[in-house]
Design an enzyme around this catalytic site. Structure first.
Site, PDB file in Angstrom:
ATOM      1  N   LYS A  86     -22.996  -8.389  -1.783  1.00 42.67           N
ATOM      2  CA  LYS A  86     -22.056  -7.312  -2.120  1.00 42.67           C
ATOM      3  C   LYS A  86     -20.985  -7.209  -1.034  1.00 42.67           C
ATOM      4  O   LYS A  86     -21.308  -7.085   0.146  1.00 42.67           O
ATOM      5  CB  LYS A  86     -22.807  -5.978  -2.257  1.00 42.67           C
ATOM      6  CG  LYS A  86     -23.690  -5.929  -3.496  1.00 42.67           C
ATOM      7  CD  LYS A  86     -24.467  -4.639  -3.534  1.00 42.67           C
ATOM      8  CE  LYS A  86     -23.580  -3.440  -3.819  1.00 42.67           C
ATOM      9  NZ  LYS A  86     -24.361  -2.180  -3.708  1.00 42.67           N
TER      10      LYS A  86
HETATM   11  C1  E4P Z   1     -24.508   0.342  -5.773  1.00 40.87           C
HETATM   12  O1  E4P Z   1     -25.410  -0.202  -5.157  1.00 40.87           O
HETATM   13  C2  E4P Z   1     -23.714   1.437  -5.180  1.00 40.87           C
HETATM   14  O2  E4P Z   1     -23.594   1.204  -3.819  1.00 40.87           O
HETATM   15  C3  E4P Z   1     -24.381   2.752  -5.448  1.00 40.87           C
HETATM   16  O3  E4P Z   1     -24.679   2.859  -6.830  1.00 40.87           O
HETATM   17  C4  E4P Z   1     -23.557   3.937  -4.984  1.00 40.87           C
HETATM   18  O4  E4P Z   1     -24.194   5.102  -5.438  1.00 40.87           O
HETATM   19  P1  E4P Z   1     -23.898   6.569  -4.859  1.00 40.87           P
HETATM   20  O5  E4P Z   1     -22.489   6.910  -5.208  1.00 40.87           O
HETATM   21  O6  E4P Z   1     -24.897   7.446  -5.547  1.00 40.87           O
HETATM   22  O7  E4P Z   1     -24.130   6.501  -3.375  1.00 40.87           O
END
Ligand code: E4P
Length: 222
Positions: A86
């Site tokens: 990522k």
């Molecule tokens: C995916 O892995 C994203 O980083 C994650 O869904 C972010 O979620 P949040 O906005 O609840 O922190």
């Protein structure tokens, strides 16, 4: 639809993989740091649970393309299997995506708030693009609309990148992005449970058992 679990908690991962048709796990630095454990050890433990074929998405922390590339290669070498790196869609991130995707590293472009960020990440070589639905809603945007726009833009440009919608806080957001043609979602274990739970389903099952018991005086069809 591809369902992915957005957690680094081993118990939650075990349970979701036992009950639901999960195809992967996503993490980010905030999710990993909640577990207060060595990053690589936790990724290896997740890999043991989900197996080599299942997708594991792990994020770099560096801010320059050069350092992102080093971190990405380190994670790929240490973890292996079906691993996705990522990378946030900063200019440095896009540069890293261009280089890593050419080297055959699978990429999930993350921290996406606009459709153009997703389109550029896709053109740079990302396999998945991850728009943050609830975080967009929280800045008075419309996360579902952004996901819909990304799906449309990728199709219009004949790009094979999949949309991995992320940052969900409720079932309705998940359902709405599904209807907009989003190919995959990553959700916390609480949302995953809520996607399937329904009080009337539970009630119907109780009624079936009661009717059967009254007629046959047993609670099994055997
Ligand atoms: C995916 O892995 C994203 O980083 C994650 O869904 C972010 O979620 P949040 O906005 O609840 O922190």
């Amino acid at each position: 639809m591809i369902y992915i679990l957005d957690t680094a908690n081993l118990q939650e991962i075990k349970r979701a993989y036992e009950y639901y048709p999960m195809e992967g796990v996503t993490t980010n630095p905030s999710i990993i740091s909640k577990e207060k454990e060595n990053f690589i050890k936790r990724l290896k433990d997740i890999r043991k649970i989900i197996g080599k074929e299942s997708m594991l998405h792990a994020q770099v922390l560096a801010v320059t393309a050069e350092e992102m590339i080093n971190e990405a290669k380190y994670i790929v070498n240490e973890i292996g299997g079906n691993i996705y790196i990522k990378i946030p869609v900063t200019p440095e991130g896009i540069k890293a995506i261009k280089i890593l995707s050419k080297d055959g590293v699978k990429i999930t472009a993350t921290a996406i708030f606009t459709a153009q960020q997703a389109l550029i990440a896709s053109k740079a070589g990302a396999d998945f693009v991850a728009p943050y639905v609830n975080r967009i809603d929280n800045i008075s945007g419309n996360g579902v609309e952004v996901v819909g726009d990304i799906v449309e833009l990728l199709e219009l440009n004949n790009l094979t990148t999949k949309v991995l919608a992320a940052s969900f806080k409720n079932v309705q957001q998940v359902n709405e992005v599904s209807l907009r043609g989003c190919q995959s979602v990553t959700v916390g274990s609480d949302i995953m449970d809520k996607l399937i739970e329904h009080a009337l389903t539970e009630l119907s099952v109780k009624q079936f058992i009661n009717d059967w018991k009254n007629a046959y005086n047993k609670t099994t069809v055997l």
